[in-house]
Design an enzyme around this catalytic site. Structure first.
Site, mmCIF file in Angstrom:
data_model
loop_
_atom_site.group_PDB
_atom_site.id
_atom_site.type_symbol
_atom_site.label_atom_id
_atom_site.label_comp_id
_atom_site.label_asym_id
_atom_site.label_seq_id
_atom_site.Cartn_x
_atom_site.Cartn_y
_atom_site.Cartn_z
ATOM 1 C CB CYS A 136 -1.038 -0.164 1.248
ATOM 2 S SG CYS A 136 -0.226 -0.404 2.884
ATOM 3 C CD GLN A 163 2.516 1.805 6.760
ATOM 4 O OE1 GLN A 163 3.630 1.769 6.487
ATOM 5 N NE2 GLN A 163 1.610 0.781 6.246
ATOM 6 N NE ARG A 268 -0.564 -0.856 11.311
ATOM 7 C CZ ARG A 268 -0.574 -1.226 10.121
ATOM 8 N NH1 ARG A 268 -1.283 -0.393 8.976
ATOM 9 N NH2 ARG A 268 -0.188 -2.521 9.776
ATOM 10 C CG HIS A 275 -1.305 3.706 4.552
ATOM 11 N ND1 HIS A 275 -2.174 3.580 5.992
ATOM 12 C CD2 HIS A 275 -0.889 2.540 4.291
ATOM 13 C CE1 HIS A 275 -2.387 2.124 5.885
ATOM 14 N NE2 HIS A 275 -1.518 1.330 4.920
#
Ligand code: NAP
Length: 368
Positions: A136, A163, A268, A275
């Site tokens: 991604c 993310q 994260r 993101h």
């Protein structure tokens, strides 16, 4: 009409894919058969043309072998179990996958057609049958900075990612929401109590987060009111697998002769969807910010340049401003006082669209 099997369609990537396909009327041109790993025999809760109503067993090799194209958003475990069995049995159909494990195969192509359409077409003509969506953050980076790669301007990139929880899968996204509720339910009565200081509330939240009852079965740590600077497994040079993908996948997608190094730290954060990435980019040439802006802006119609000011940045260069859209917001473009030809750029995109389902949908369209 080609018969296409859909696996993993009720997960996050899969459901975003199906909604886009309905919107773009992609089902008009195919016979669609839906599969499940958990609920076969049930009926499909979707109102789609040209589809078989009964959910099929995603482990049934006989039915899978009869398909022209399989598109799976189920995950690596499923791909590992089924893909090699099918190929061994002689199935010669097209396999389109959101999971990462086939990206390293010599005879697979990582697909992102606004970046590598010519390579995809060449590989189709060569008889390649396995097409995989990219990581991604890699796909979002290439779409956002596409112009710089197109003109071979990038010397190297260092990146910090931010993310969203949904990047880890539906269970993780739910867990973040449960963590939000857990904290709020335990402290909401204190928020408007004038006798309780904000530092006391913060201390209470910290105590809750360290409590063994705190809901963290999936992340293994609190994500709400926190961040986790580690994504995926460790590989032996100190990188995580997510960080390793930056150089490997970018160069495979671009089919480069000379490797463009891309590395950084993948983090994260407690957002639900989309993101963000903060890039330090060393260019091969001395370009002005205006030059760079023009190169980025003219590469593809989804890039939206966000002026480098406070108001536009807080409103338009954020996960919440792009979620659910194909827009790639690109801003904070400035020269860095570090070295010649060094720039910063901040980019945000919906990882469930350009970062996952949209390249697969467009690959399917190319094949049909
Ligand atoms: P997911 O939402 O966790 O869904 C995967 C499967 O879990 C579903 O197809 C479904 O299979 C099953 N499932 C079980 N409980 C469910 C529930 N309550 N709701 C929906 N599905 C449920 O996974 P994903 O995030 O879409 O990821 C799929 C693949 O895409 C993975 O390989 C991932 O690495 C890759 N990918 C994900 C992202 C992302 O941002 N999430 C981005 C790029 C690539 P059954 O119907 O068969 O039970």
């Amino acid at each position: 009409m080609k018969t296409v099997g859909f696996i993993g369609w009720r997960g996050m990537v899969g459901s975003v894919l199906i909604n886009r396909m309905i919107k773009k009327k992609d089902f008009d041109g195919i016979n669609a058969i839906f599969f499940t790993t958990s609920q076969h025999g049930g009926t499909i809760p979707l109102n789609i043309k040209n589809k078989c109503r009964i959910l099929q067993d995603a482990y049934n090799i006989e039915i899978l072998s009869s398909l022209d194209i399989i598109i799976t958003c189920q995950g690596s475990e499923y791909t590992n179990k089924i893909y090699f069995q099918l190929r061994k049995k002689g199935w010669n159909g097209y396999w389109i996958d959101a999971a990462s494990n086939l990206r390293t195969l010599i005879d697979s192509v990582i697909v992102l057609d606004p970046i590598n359409l010519n390579l995809i077409k060449k590989k189709i003509n060569m008889g390649i049958k396995t097409f995989v969506g990219g990581n991604c953050t890699v796909s979002l980076m290439l779409m956002s900075l596409g112009g710089l790669f197109k003109y071979n301007l990038v010397d190297w990139i260092s990146v910090s990612t931010y993310q969203a929880a949904s990047g880890a899968g539906s269970k993780f996204m739910k867990e973040l929401i449960i963590q939000m509720g857990y904290i709020y339910n335990h402290i909401s009565h204190l928020i408007n109590d004038a006798s309780v200081s904000i530092i006391d509330i913060e201390r209470k939240i910290s105590t809750l987060m360290n409590n063994t009852n705190f809901p963290k079965k999936n992340f293994l740590a609190p994500l709400v009111n926190n961040l986790i600077p580690w994504i995926d497994k460790k590989i032996n040079n100190g990188q995580t697998k997510e960080e390793w993908k930056g150089t490997f996948e970018t160069n495979k997608i671009l089919n480069t002769n000379t490797i463009i190094p891309i590395d950084g730290i993948c983090v994260r954060v407690a957002t639900l969807r989309s993101h963000s990435q903060s890039f330090t980019i060393k260019l091969k040439k001395d370009l002005s910010t205006d030059n760079i802006t023009e190169i980025l802006n003219s590469h593809n119609k989804w890039v939206k340049i966000i002026p480098n000011n406070y108001s536009d940045t807080i409103n338009l260069l954020t996960p919440s401003s792009v979620s659910g859209t194909l827009s790639l917001s690109v801003g904070r473009i400035k020269k860095l006082n570090i070295d010649k030809n060094c720039f910063s750029i901040f980019a945000v995109g919906d990882q469930l669209l350009w970062g996952a389902s949209e390249p697969l949908r467009r690959m399917l369209k190319l094949l049909i």
